[in-house]
Design a protein around this motif. Structure first.
Motif, PDB file in Angstrom:
ATOM      1  N   ALA A  42      48.537  43.433  46.944  1.00 39.94           N
ATOM      2  CA  ALA A  42      48.332  42.085  47.494  1.00 39.94           C
ATOM      3  C   ALA A  42      48.988  41.932  48.856  1.00 39.94           C
ATOM      4  O   ALA A  42      48.473  41.231  49.727  1.00 39.94           O
ATOM      5  CB  ALA A  42      48.883  41.043  46.527  1.00 39.94           C
ATOM      6  N   ASP A  45      47.455  43.712  52.848  1.00 43.08           N
ATOM      7  CA  ASP A  45      46.407  43.235  53.729  1.00 43.08           C
ATOM      8  C   ASP A  45      47.000  42.326  54.810  1.00 43.08           C
ATOM      9  O   ASP A  45      47.771  41.417  54.509  1.00 43.08           O
ATOM     10  CB  ASP A  45      45.383  42.443  52.906  1.00 43.08           C
ATOM     11  N   ARG A  48      46.490  38.519  54.251  1.00 34.90           N
ATOM     12  CA  ARG A  48      47.354  37.964  53.206  1.00 34.90           C
ATOM     13  C   ARG A  48      48.802  37.887  53.671  1.00 34.90           C
ATOM     14  O   ARG A  48      49.504  36.931  53.338  1.00 34.90           O
ATOM     15  CB  ARG A  48      47.215  38.785  51.918  1.00 34.90           C
ATOM     16  N   LEU A  51      49.010  34.752  55.660  1.00 26.81           N
ATOM     17  CA  LEU A  51      49.033  33.579  54.786  1.00 26.81           C
ATOM     18  C   LEU A  51      50.427  33.379  54.193  1.00 26.81           C
ATOM     19  O   LEU A  51      50.952  32.256  54.171  1.00 26.81           O
ATOM     20  CB  LEU A  51      47.998  33.729  53.663  1.00 26.81           C
ATOM     21  N   ILE A  52      51.036  34.466  53.737  1.00 31.27           N
ATOM     22  CA  ILE A  52      52.387  34.399  53.161  1.00 31.27           C
ATOM     23  C   ILE A  52      53.402  33.958  54.213  1.00 31.27           C
ATOM     24  O   ILE A  52      54.262  33.115  53.959  1.00 31.27           O
ATOM     25  CB  ILE A  52      52.783  35.777  52.564  1.00 31.27           C
ATOM     26  N   CYS A  65      44.389  24.812  52.205  1.00 35.56           N
ATOM     27  CA  CYS A  65      43.733  26.062  52.583  1.00 35.56           C
ATOM     28  C   CYS A  65      43.117  25.993  53.979  1.00 35.56           C
ATOM     29  O   CYS A  65      43.103  26.982  54.710  1.00 35.56           O
ATOM     30  CB  CYS A  65      42.676  26.430  51.550  1.00 35.56           C
ATOM     31  N   LYS A  77      38.684  33.795  52.774  1.00 40.83           N
ATOM     32  CA  LYS A  77      39.999  33.163  52.634  1.00 40.83           C
ATOM     33  C   LYS A  77      40.247  32.799  51.172  1.00 40.83           C
ATOM     34  O   LYS A  77      41.340  33.014  50.643  1.00 40.83           O
ATOM     35  CB  LYS A  77      40.089  31.917  53.506  1.00 40.83           C
ATOM     36  N   HIS A  80      41.233  35.903  49.367  1.00 32.55           N
ATOM     37  CA  HIS A  80      42.616  36.289  49.664  1.00 32.55           C
ATOM     38  C   HIS A  80      43.606  35.439  48.863  1.00 32.55           C
ATOM     39  O   HIS A  80      44.597  35.956  48.335  1.00 32.55           O
ATOM     40  CB  HIS A  80      42.901  36.187  51.157  1.00 32.55           C
ATOM     41  N   PHE A  81      43.340  34.138  48.766  1.00 25.79           N
ATOM     42  CA  PHE A  81      44.215  33.285  47.970  1.00 25.79           C
ATOM     43  C   PHE A  81      44.163  33.666  46.493  1.00 25.79           C
ATOM     44  O   PHE A  81      45.176  33.628  45.797  1.00 25.79           O
ATOM     45  CB  PHE A  81      43.874  31.806  48.161  1.00 25.79           C
ATOM     46  N   LEU A  84      46.396  36.596  46.014  1.00 27.52           N
ATOM     47  CA  LEU A  84      47.801  36.180  46.084  1.00 27.52           C
ATOM     48  C   LEU A  84      48.226  35.445  44.807  1.00 27.52           C
ATOM     49  O   LEU A  84      49.352  35.629  44.338  1.00 27.52           O
ATOM     50  CB  LEU A  84      48.042  35.307  47.317  1.00 27.52           C
ATOM     51  N   ASN A 101      49.091  24.492  48.754  1.00 28.78           N
ATOM     52  CA  ASN A 101      49.663  25.794  48.438  1.00 28.78           C
ATOM     53  C   ASN A 101      51.179  25.775  48.499  1.00 28.78           C
ATOM     54  O   ASN A 101      51.774  25.029  49.272  1.00 28.78           O
ATOM     55  CB  ASN A 101      49.164  26.824  49.464  1.00 28.78           C
TER      56      ASN A 101
END
Length: 126
Positions: A42, A45, A48, A51-52, A65, A77, A80-81, A84, A101
């Motif tokens: 996870a 990428d 990702r 995003l984190i 999002c 997207k 990807h969520f 995660l 999130n």
């Protein structure tokens, strides 16, 4: 010309209330149930990781999002969520039409100490 109304389609009144969601709530995996290879996959990428990193900079539940500026479309997207969530990194909840999130930092750190810190370092993707 045929005009269809929501009451003719049998749609329940609750679905017509502003902010009612037509999608299923997100399914979450607790970090305790995540194998190490799934967590590493996870985090492998670049999208990702971005995003984190974005989540780590903001308070819990502050970003929906649509607030993330990543170079992928909506479907990608969403995928990807999902990855995660499956890795125990992200928790999501619906608030009206938005999906908010939160980074599950404490829970993930308890399962994989130091892994998230390494991921969040600026040089982690270099």
């Amino acid at each position: 010309m045929v005009v269809e109304h929501w009451w003719e389609k049998g749609i329940e009144m609750a679905d017509q209330i502003e902010g009612a969601s037509h999608r299923s709530p997100p399914v979450h995996t607790h970090p305790d149930d995540v194998p190490l290879l799934s967590a590493l996959s996870a985090l492998a990428d670049p999208v990702r990781i971005q995003l984190i990193r974005d989540l780590a900079k903001r308070p819990d539940w502050a970003l929906s999002c649509s607030n993330f500026d990543v170079p992928v479309g909506r479907a990608a997207k969403s995928h990807h969520f999902s990855v995660l969530r499956d890795a125990g990194l992200v928790e999501q909840r619906d608030q009206g039409a938005k999906r908010l999130n939160r980074l599950r930092r404490e829970e993930f750190d308890a399962r994989f100490p130091g892994l998230l810190d390494l991921t969040l370092r600026a040089d982690a993707t270099e």
